[in-house]
Each structure stands twice: as structure tokens, then as C-alpha cells.
Design a protein around this motif. Structure first.
Motif, PDB file in Angstrom:
ATOM      1  N   ARG A  69       0.859  -1.183   0.000  1.00  0.00           N
ATOM      2  CA  ARG A  69       0.000   0.000   0.000  1.00  0.00           C
ATOM      3  C   ARG A  69       0.890   1.226   0.000  1.00  0.00           C
ATOM      4  O   ARG A  69       2.041   1.175   0.428  1.00  0.00           O
ATOM      5  CB  ARG A  69      -0.892   0.049   1.259  1.00  0.00           C
ATOM      6  CG  ARG A  69      -1.865  -1.082   1.443  1.00  0.00           C
ATOM      7  CD  ARG A  69      -3.138  -0.979   0.632  1.00  0.00           C
ATOM      8  NE  ARG A  69      -3.787   0.309   0.615  1.00  0.00           N
ATOM      9  CZ  ARG A  69      -4.799   0.685   1.412  1.00  0.00           C
ATOM     10  NH1 ARG A  69      -5.255  -0.121   2.327  1.00  0.00           N
ATOM     11  NH2 ARG A  69      -5.340   1.882   1.274  1.00  0.00           N
ATOM     12  N   VAL A  70       0.339   2.337  -0.451  1.00  0.00           N
ATOM     13  CA  VAL A  70       1.096   3.577  -0.495  1.00  0.00           C
ATOM     14  C   VAL A  70       0.288   4.686   0.175  1.00  0.00           C
ATOM     15  O   VAL A  70      -0.939   4.728   0.075  1.00  0.00           O
ATOM     16  CB  VAL A  70       1.476   3.954  -1.950  1.00  0.00           C
ATOM     17  CG1 VAL A  70       0.246   4.224  -2.794  1.00  0.00           C
ATOM     18  CG2 VAL A  70       2.427   5.123  -1.992  1.00  0.00           C
ATOM     19  N   ALA A  71       1.007   5.565   0.874  1.00  0.00           N
ATOM     20  CA  ALA A  71       0.379   6.722   1.506  1.00  0.00           C
ATOM     21  C   ALA A  71       1.208   7.963   1.189  1.00  0.00           C
ATOM     22  O   ALA A  71       2.437   7.905   1.125  1.00  0.00           O
ATOM     23  CB  ALA A  71       0.283   6.521   3.019  1.00  0.00           C
ATOM     24  N   LEU A  72       0.512   9.066   0.965  1.00  0.00           N
ATOM     25  CA  LEU A  72       1.153  10.367   0.774  1.00  0.00           C
ATOM     26  C   LEU A  72       0.765  11.255   1.940  1.00  0.00           C
ATOM     27  O   LEU A  72      -0.433  11.433   2.207  1.00  0.00           O
ATOM     28  CB  LEU A  72       0.703  11.009  -0.539  1.00  0.00           C
ATOM     29  CG  LEU A  72       1.169  10.320  -1.817  1.00  0.00           C
ATOM     30  CD1 LEU A  72       0.486  10.933  -3.034  1.00  0.00           C
ATOM     31  CD2 LEU A  72       2.686  10.410  -1.951  1.00  0.00           C
ATOM     32  N   ASP A  73       1.739  11.768   2.631  1.00  0.00           N
ATOM     33  CA  ASP A  73       1.499  12.627   3.803  1.00  0.00           C
ATOM     34  C   ASP A  73       0.460  12.026   4.752  1.00  0.00           C
ATOM     35  O   ASP A  73      -0.524  12.659   5.116  1.00  0.00           O
ATOM     36  CB  ASP A  73       1.089  14.037   3.367  1.00  0.00           C
ATOM     37  CG  ASP A  73       2.243  14.801   2.743  1.00  0.00           C
ATOM     38  OD1 ASP A  73       3.411  14.402   2.945  1.00  0.00           O
ATOM     39  OD2 ASP A  73       1.978  15.797   2.039  1.00  0.00           O
ATOM     40  N   HIS A  74       0.661  10.755   5.109  1.00  0.00           N
ATOM     41  CA  HIS A  74      -0.132  10.036   6.112  1.00  0.00           C
ATOM     42  C   HIS A  74      -1.537   9.652   5.661  1.00  0.00           C
ATOM     43  O   HIS A  74      -2.375   9.318   6.496  1.00  0.00           O
ATOM     44  CB  HIS A  74      -0.221  10.832   7.431  1.00  0.00           C
ATOM     45  CG  HIS A  74       1.105  11.236   7.954  1.00  0.00           C
ATOM     46  ND1 HIS A  74       1.873  10.425   8.746  1.00  0.00           N
ATOM     47  CD2 HIS A  74       1.839  12.360   7.773  1.00  0.00           C
ATOM     48  CE1 HIS A  74       3.005  11.028   9.046  1.00  0.00           C
ATOM     49  NE2 HIS A  74       3.014  12.206   8.463  1.00  0.00           N
ATOM     50  N   GLU A  75      -1.832   9.691   4.355  1.00  0.00           N
ATOM     51  CA  GLU A  75      -3.144   9.281   3.856  1.00  0.00           C
ATOM     52  C   GLU A  75      -2.974   8.288   2.722  1.00  0.00           C
ATOM     53  O   GLU A  75      -2.228   8.555   1.773  1.00  0.00           O
ATOM     54  CB  GLU A  75      -3.941  10.496   3.372  1.00  0.00           C
ATOM     55  CG  GLU A  75      -4.234  11.452   4.506  1.00  0.00           C
ATOM     56  CD  GLU A  75      -5.440  12.325   4.219  1.00  0.00           C
ATOM     57  OE1 GLU A  75      -6.231  12.003   3.319  1.00  0.00           O
ATOM     58  OE2 GLU A  75      -5.563  13.333   4.917  1.00  0.00           O
ATOM     59  N   TYR A  76      -3.673   7.149   2.833  1.00  0.00           N
ATOM     60  CA  TYR A  76      -3.600   6.161   1.757  1.00  0.00           C
ATOM     61  C   TYR A  76      -4.036   6.796   0.446  1.00  0.00           C
ATOM     62  O   TYR A  76      -4.930   7.637   0.421  1.00  0.00           O
ATOM     63  CB  TYR A  76      -4.493   4.961   2.056  1.00  0.00           C
ATOM     64  CG  TYR A  76      -3.936   4.055   3.124  1.00  0.00           C
ATOM     65  CD1 TYR A  76      -2.795   3.300   2.895  1.00  0.00           C
ATOM     66  CD2 TYR A  76      -4.559   3.961   4.369  1.00  0.00           C
ATOM     67  CE1 TYR A  76      -2.275   2.468   3.886  1.00  0.00           C
ATOM     68  CE2 TYR A  76      -4.046   3.127   5.355  1.00  0.00           C
ATOM     69  CZ  TYR A  76      -2.908   2.391   5.102  1.00  0.00           C
ATOM     70  OH  TYR A  76      -2.393   1.571   6.067  1.00  0.00           O
ATOM     71  N   THR A  77      -3.383   6.368  -0.632  1.00  0.00           N
ATOM     72  CA  THR A  77      -3.698   6.901  -1.952  1.00  0.00           C
ATOM     73  C   THR A  77      -3.516   5.815  -2.991  1.00  0.00           C
ATOM     74  O   THR A  77      -3.054   4.714  -2.693  1.00  0.00           O
ATOM     75  CB  THR A  77      -2.826   8.136  -2.273  1.00  0.00           C
ATOM     76  OG1 THR A  77      -3.321   8.762  -3.451  1.00  0.00           O
ATOM     77  CG2 THR A  77      -1.373   7.754  -2.479  1.00  0.00           C
ATOM     78  N   ASP A  78      -3.867   6.125  -4.217  1.00  0.00           N
ATOM     79  CA  ASP A  78      -3.719   5.213  -5.339  1.00  0.00           C
ATOM     80  C   ASP A  78      -2.289   5.278  -5.867  1.00  0.00           C
ATOM     81  O   ASP A  78      -1.669   6.342  -5.865  1.00  0.00           O
ATOM     82  CB  ASP A  78      -4.713   5.620  -6.442  1.00  0.00           C
ATOM     83  CG  ASP A  78      -4.699   4.649  -7.590  1.00  0.00           C
ATOM     84  OD1 ASP A  78      -5.180   3.520  -7.410  1.00  0.00           O
ATOM     85  OD2 ASP A  78      -4.175   5.013  -8.663  1.00  0.00           O
ATOM     86  N   TRP A  79      -1.776   4.163  -6.362  1.00  0.00           N
ATOM     87  CA  TRP A  79      -0.416   4.115  -6.891  1.00  0.00           C
ATOM     88  C   TRP A  79      -0.208   5.058  -8.066  1.00  0.00           C
ATOM     89  O   TRP A  79       0.897   5.486  -8.333  1.00  0.00           O
ATOM     90  CB  TRP A  79      -0.062   2.691  -7.322  1.00  0.00           C
ATOM     91  CG  TRP A  79       0.355   1.824  -6.185  1.00  0.00           C
ATOM     92  CD1 TRP A  79      -0.392   0.843  -5.591  1.00  0.00           C
ATOM     93  CD2 TRP A  79       1.592   1.857  -5.497  1.00  0.00           C
ATOM     94  NE1 TRP A  79       0.327   0.277  -4.572  1.00  0.00           N
ATOM     95  CE2 TRP A  79       1.550   0.870  -4.495  1.00  0.00           C
ATOM     96  CE3 TRP A  79       2.749   2.624  -5.630  1.00  0.00           C
ATOM     97  CZ2 TRP A  79       2.616   0.634  -3.637  1.00  0.00           C
ATOM     98  CZ3 TRP A  79       3.808   2.383  -4.771  1.00  0.00           C
ATOM     99  CH2 TRP A  79       3.727   1.404  -3.779  1.00  0.00           C
TER     100      TRP A  79
END
Length: 98
Positions: A69-79
């Protein structure tokens, strides 16, 4: 004899930059992802329209992202979502509990 003004004075149009603005993002890896990528934390140059997939494929083209899984600035996001102004990209492996 003709006189030419410098190019900047001949045009009233603003200067257009053709290269994207370079940003820096810190990539954090956890548990098995740390072993896969070979680092716990790494800062890399990128552009705001880069996706997490693009960034990671650039630094580790052989790595499989399938179960991560990936997160940007502490929020899960789409690849494949653009990173925008994010400063931190976290790679999170699957978690099992009991």
C-alpha cells in the motif's frame, strides 16, 4: 542598417518554463518493504505530476508493488495518483494480526 532589440524586449509575452519544477519527497519503508527496497528512508527528486508508482519504478524497477500500500502525507492513496505537493511517501506492506 536594421537595429534589433534583445529578444526579451521584442515580446510582451511572459517567459514560459518548459521543464517541470523539481520537488523532493522522502520515501519511508516499513517491515518487508524495507528489505525489498533496501532502505528505511530516502529523499529523491521528483515532479508534482509524478505518481508513487513512477517514483518507485525509477529507483527500484525490479520491485513488485502488487501487495504493498502507499500513503502520501499520512493518507492512503492510489499508486497512480499524482503526488502534488506531498512531502512524504510511505510504502506499507500487508499487515497480519491475530
Amino acid at each position: 542598417m536594421e537595429t534589433f532589440l534583445p529578444l526579451a524586449r521584442q515580446s510582451n509575452r511572459p517567459h514560459v518554463f518548459t521543464q517541470p519544477i523539481t520537488l523532493e519527497i522522502t520515501i519511508l519503508t516499513f517491515a518487508q518493504a524495507r528489505e525489498t527496497f533496501g532502505f528505511a528512508s530516502r529523499t529523491v527528486a521528483c515532479a508534482a505530476d509524478d505518481s508513487p508508482r513512477t517514483i518507485l519504478c525509477r529507483i527500484a524497477p525490479e520491485a513488485s508493488l502488487e501487495h504493498l500500500r502507499v500513503a502520501l502525507d499520512h493518507e492512503y492513496t492510489d499508486w497512480d495518483a499524482p503526488i502534488g505537493a506531498a512531502r512524504e511517501l510511505a510504502i506499507i506492506p500487508p499487515v497480519s494480526g491475530g
